[in-house]
Design a protein around this motif. Sequence first.
Motif, mmCIF file in Angstrom:
data_model
loop_
_atom_site.group_PDB
_atom_site.id
_atom_site.type_symbol
_atom_site.label_atom_id
_atom_site.label_comp_id
_atom_site.label_asym_id
_atom_site.label_seq_id
_atom_site.Cartn_x
_atom_site.Cartn_y
_atom_site.Cartn_z
ATOM 1 N N GLU A 28 0.807 -1.216 0.000
ATOM 2 C CA GLU A 28 0.000 0.000 0.000
ATOM 3 C C GLU A 28 0.838 1.262 0.000
ATOM 4 O OE1 GLU A 28 -4.049 -1.689 1.995
ATOM 5 O OE2 GLU A 28 -2.602 -0.793 3.374
ATOM 6 N N HIS A 29 2.145 1.127 0.091
ATOM 7 C CA HIS A 29 3.073 2.257 0.017
ATOM 8 C C HIS A 29 4.019 2.039 -1.159
ATOM 9 C CE1 HIS A 29 1.829 2.702 4.248
ATOM 10 N NE2 HIS A 29 2.138 3.985 4.068
ATOM 11 N N THR A 30 4.634 3.109 -1.597
ATOM 12 C CA THR A 30 5.692 3.001 -2.595
ATOM 13 C C THR A 30 6.999 3.452 -1.955
ATOM 14 O OG1 THR A 30 5.304 5.233 -3.435
ATOM 15 C CG2 THR A 30 4.128 3.446 -4.534
ATOM 16 N N LEU A 31 8.077 2.805 -2.340
ATOM 17 C CA LEU A 31 9.413 3.228 -1.929
ATOM 18 C C LEU A 31 10.165 3.590 -3.198
ATOM 19 C CD1 LEU A 31 10.408 0.543 0.754
ATOM 20 C CD2 LEU A 31 9.266 2.737 1.090
ATOM 21 N N ASN A 32 10.508 4.854 -3.317
ATOM 22 C CA ASN A 32 11.183 5.352 -4.513
ATOM 23 C C ASN A 32 10.410 4.974 -5.775
ATOM 24 O OD1 ASN A 32 13.363 6.489 -3.004
ATOM 25 N ND2 ASN A 32 14.196 4.419 -2.787
ATOM 26 N N GLY A 33 9.080 5.072 -5.702
ATOM 27 C CA GLY A 33 8.223 4.822 -6.853
ATOM 28 C C GLY A 33 7.852 3.371 -7.099
ATOM 29 N N LYS A 34 8.398 2.451 -6.322
ATOM 30 C CA LYS A 34 8.133 1.022 -6.526
ATOM 31 C C LYS A 34 7.050 0.541 -5.563
ATOM 32 C CE LYS A 34 10.106 -3.571 -6.393
ATOM 33 N NZ LYS A 34 11.278 -4.404 -6.466
ATOM 34 N N MET A 57 8.043 -3.575 3.728
ATOM 35 C CA MET A 57 7.859 -4.075 2.369
ATOM 36 C C MET A 57 8.596 -5.401 2.193
ATOM 37 S SD MET A 57 6.071 -1.616 1.468
ATOM 38 C CE MET A 57 5.849 -0.384 2.721
ATOM 39 N N PHE A 58 8.012 -6.273 1.371
ATOM 40 C CA PHE A 58 8.635 -7.550 1.021
ATOM 41 C C PHE A 58 8.801 -7.602 -0.489
ATOM 42 C CE2 PHE A 58 7.175 -8.406 5.202
ATOM 43 C CZ PHE A 58 7.972 -9.420 5.705
ATOM 44 N N VAL A 119 5.110 4.632 10.166
ATOM 45 C CA VAL A 119 6.553 4.431 10.142
ATOM 46 C C VAL A 119 6.807 3.452 9.011
ATOM 47 C CG1 VAL A 119 8.551 3.619 11.423
ATOM 48 C CG2 VAL A 119 6.680 4.769 12.640
ATOM 49 N N VAL A 120 7.333 3.938 7.898
ATOM 50 C CA VAL A 120 7.561 3.091 6.729
ATOM 51 C C VAL A 120 9.056 2.777 6.650
ATOM 52 C CG1 VAL A 120 7.310 2.890 4.227
ATOM 53 C CG2 VAL A 120 5.600 4.176 5.555
ATOM 54 N N LEU A 121 9.391 1.511 6.916
ATOM 55 C CA LEU A 121 10.799 1.113 6.875
ATOM 56 C C LEU A 121 11.310 1.174 5.439
ATOM 57 C CD1 LEU A 121 10.877 -1.863 9.409
ATOM 58 C CD2 LEU A 121 11.285 0.568 9.814
ATOM 59 N N LYS A 122 12.531 1.688 5.294
ATOM 60 C CA LYS A 122 13.098 1.928 3.964
ATOM 61 C C LYS A 122 13.598 0.667 3.273
ATOM 62 C CE LYS A 122 14.803 6.590 4.924
ATOM 63 N NZ LYS A 122 16.019 7.427 4.916
ATOM 64 N N LYS A 123 14.041 -0.299 4.043
ATOM 65 C CA LYS A 123 14.660 -1.495 3.460
ATOM 66 C C LYS A 123 13.658 -2.639 3.398
ATOM 67 C CE LYS A 123 18.632 0.474 3.122
ATOM 68 N NZ LYS A 123 19.112 0.921 1.848
ATOM 69 N N ASN A 143 -5.576 -7.588 -1.717
ATOM 70 C CA ASN A 143 -6.310 -7.129 -0.534
ATOM 71 C C ASN A 143 -5.761 -5.776 -0.066
ATOM 72 O OD1 ASN A 143 -3.859 -7.957 0.590
ATOM 73 N ND2 ASN A 143 -4.802 -8.797 2.419
ATOM 74 N N ASN A 144 -5.412 -4.941 -1.026
ATOM 75 C CA ASN A 144 -4.766 -3.686 -0.693
ATOM 76 C C ASN A 144 -5.620 -2.488 -1.079
ATOM 77 O OD1 ASN A 144 -4.430 -4.083 -3.514
ATOM 78 N ND2 ASN A 144 -2.830 -2.539 -3.512
ATOM 79 N N ARG A 145 -5.301 -1.369 -0.476
ATOM 80 C CA ARG A 145 -5.799 -0.064 -0.909
ATOM 81 C C ARG A 145 -4.681 0.519 -1.761
ATOM 82 N NH1 ARG A 145 -6.807 4.871 3.360
ATOM 83 N NH2 ARG A 145 -6.324 6.558 1.951
ATOM 84 N N PRO A 146 -4.986 1.012 -2.950
ATOM 85 C CA PRO A 146 -3.913 1.573 -3.786
ATOM 86 C C PRO A 146 -3.200 2.728 -3.075
ATOM 87 C CG PRO A 146 -5.957 1.345 -5.028
ATOM 88 C CD PRO A 146 -6.291 1.068 -3.595
ATOM 89 N N PRO A 147 -1.918 2.937 -3.371
ATOM 90 C CA PRO A 147 -1.211 4.062 -2.763
ATOM 91 C C PRO A 147 -1.955 5.375 -3.010
ATOM 92 C CG PRO A 147 0.334 2.632 -3.889
ATOM 93 C CD PRO A 147 -1.052 2.153 -4.245
ATOM 94 N N GLN A 148 -1.968 6.213 -1.984
ATOM 95 C CA GLN A 148 -2.678 7.486 -2.044
ATOM 96 C C GLN A 148 -1.674 8.620 -2.280
ATOM 97 O OE1 GLN A 148 -6.254 7.484 -1.627
ATOM 98 N NE2 GLN A 148 -5.657 5.363 -2.039
#
Length: 167
Positions: A28-34, A57-58, A119-123, A143-148
Motif C-alpha cells: 500500500e506504500h511506494t518506496l522510490n516509486g516502486k 515491504m517484502f 513508520v515506513v521502513l526503507k529497506k 487485498n490492498n488499498r492503492p497508494p494514495q
Amino acid sequence: MSSYTPNFIEIEEKLYYLKHFDFHAPGEHTLNGKIYPLELQLTHKNQHGDIAIVAVMFDIGEPNQAIQNLWESFPTMEGNSMPIFSPVDINQLLPDNKTYWLYSGSITTPPCTEGVTWVVLKKPVALSAEQLDKFHYIVGPANNRPPQPLNERTMTDSNSGGTEILY
C-alpha cells in the motif's frame, strides 16, 4: 497467540504496544516509486488510544523462514482474519536496517481514520515467489488499498535525527 510477549515501539518518547499485524498484497506504500508485492503492517496503540503503524515491504528473493512459519499456521481457506497459533518473533519479520520515513496518515481500511502515525521502513525484506503464491492462494489476488497521493503530508526521514524504531 500462545507464549506471545507483547512488543512495543517508542516514537517521540511515547510507547505504542503491538495490537495486531496484517499483510497486504500488493503493498500500500511506494518506496522510490516502486510498489512491492507484499507489505506487512504492524498496528500499535499507546495508552491514549493513538495509533502507530509500522510498514515493512517484502520483495521477491530468498525464502524467508519467519514467513514460512507464519504461512504454515494459516488455515487453507480464504478469510479476512485468522488467529496464529504459533509464537511470532516480530524481529524476524523486520530488516536489520530499520531506517524509516515517518508521516501522519490514515488507516487503510474503512473508515480510513486520520491521525495515524506511519513508520515506513526503507529497506525491504525478502520472501520467495512460492511464499508469495501461497499468500495469494489463501487470501486472494489482492487485498490492498492503492497508494494514495502525499498531498500536504510532511515526511520525516529517520536519517535527519528521527527516533530509532526498536522491538
